[in-house]
Scaffold this active site. Sequence first.
Site, short mmCIF file in Angstrom:
data_model
loop_
_atom_site.label_atom_id
_atom_site.label_comp_id
_atom_site.label_asym_id
_atom_site.label_seq_id
_atom_site.Cartn_x
_atom_site.Cartn_y
_atom_site.Cartn_z
CB SER A 258 -0.91 0.01 1.22
OG SER A 258 -1.75 1.15 1.21
CG HIS B 52 -4.26 4.84 -3.16
ND1 HIS B 52 -5.15 4.13 -3.96
CD2 HIS B 52 -4.04 4.06 -2.06
CE1 HIS B 52 -5.44 2.99 -3.38
NE2 HIS B 52 -4.79 2.90 -2.24
NE ARG C 280 -7.55 -5.34 -1.70
CZ ARG C 280 -7.78 -4.30 -2.49
NH1 ARG C 280 -6.81 -3.46 -2.78
NH2 ARG C 280 -8.99 -4.09 -3.00
N GLY D 81 -4.35 -4.41 12.56
CA GLY D 81 -3.11 -3.97 11.93
C GLY D 81 -2.43 -2.87 12.72
CG ASN D 82 1.80 -0.37 13.00
OD1 ASN D 82 1.89 0.71 12.43
ND2 ASN D 82 2.43 -0.65 14.12
#
Length: 280
Positions: free
Chosen positions: A104, A118, A122, A264-265
């Site tokens: 990403s 952007h 995935r 997620g982080n």
Amino acid sequence: MQPLDDQQTAARMWFEHLRDRICAAFEAIEAEAGSDARFVYTPWDRTDPSGEPGGGGVRGVMKGKVFEKVGVNVSTVGGVLEGEFGKTIHGAGDDPRFCATGISLVAHMANPHVPAVHMNTRFLTTTRRWFGGGADLNPPLPVAEDTADFHAALRAACDAHDPGYYPRFKQWADDYFYIPHRQVHRGVGGIFYDHLEGDFARDFAFTQDVGRTFLDIYPALVRRRMATPFTEADLAQQRAWRGRYAEFNLVYDRGTLFGLKTGGNIDAILMSLPPVATWD
């Protein structure tokens, strides 16, 4: 998290290889501008709701002279999707186990004449397995030439695999990257696709070409515009546009929601937010 199978491993290795190539290309642009900015990489680990290790990733961020803030993240996570959210994920309605690997990227630029961008691709596995992703251009001050060249590059990538891809995926991007409460698109579009499944080799090859195409076209656009003079009014337009970008990512973006819902982080998930934005 279960060990990766051959397809998951191949996808993960590609996403990490693409990250390395993109980051090297962006650092080269900074060097051309007389900057010594480099990416700072921060690994992170995820714990699955079951308490077992759930994979992780690496957050890469650079703040430089040309790229005011750019994040390029890779992650490979897996385990069990929780509750009602899990039922909304393709193929996870009856079996909540999943694996997701991807890249990403979001770039916010110092010069308002250089378009922000952007890109995300995935590979997800539930009881189904599919590719998704795309790329879209987000200029505060749109230039018709840049928009046309960006779309032409994506069209060529799509047409090499299926002549129906570009019109379908362009429309999907137009529909997806839209801010309903403002009734505007967040940029000048690109392509967006999801649930591309059925033939791993074919779909993986297309997804790889999306990444290669991005790497070809976006640095060219940056070099084209990064020395363009700008005014305080241009910067004000950039900051206002960034506010809308932030609104979309916090309210509507599915990737943000997926990251938050799967543990997620946080810093990696929210790296897409611009460094400075305004709301009048």
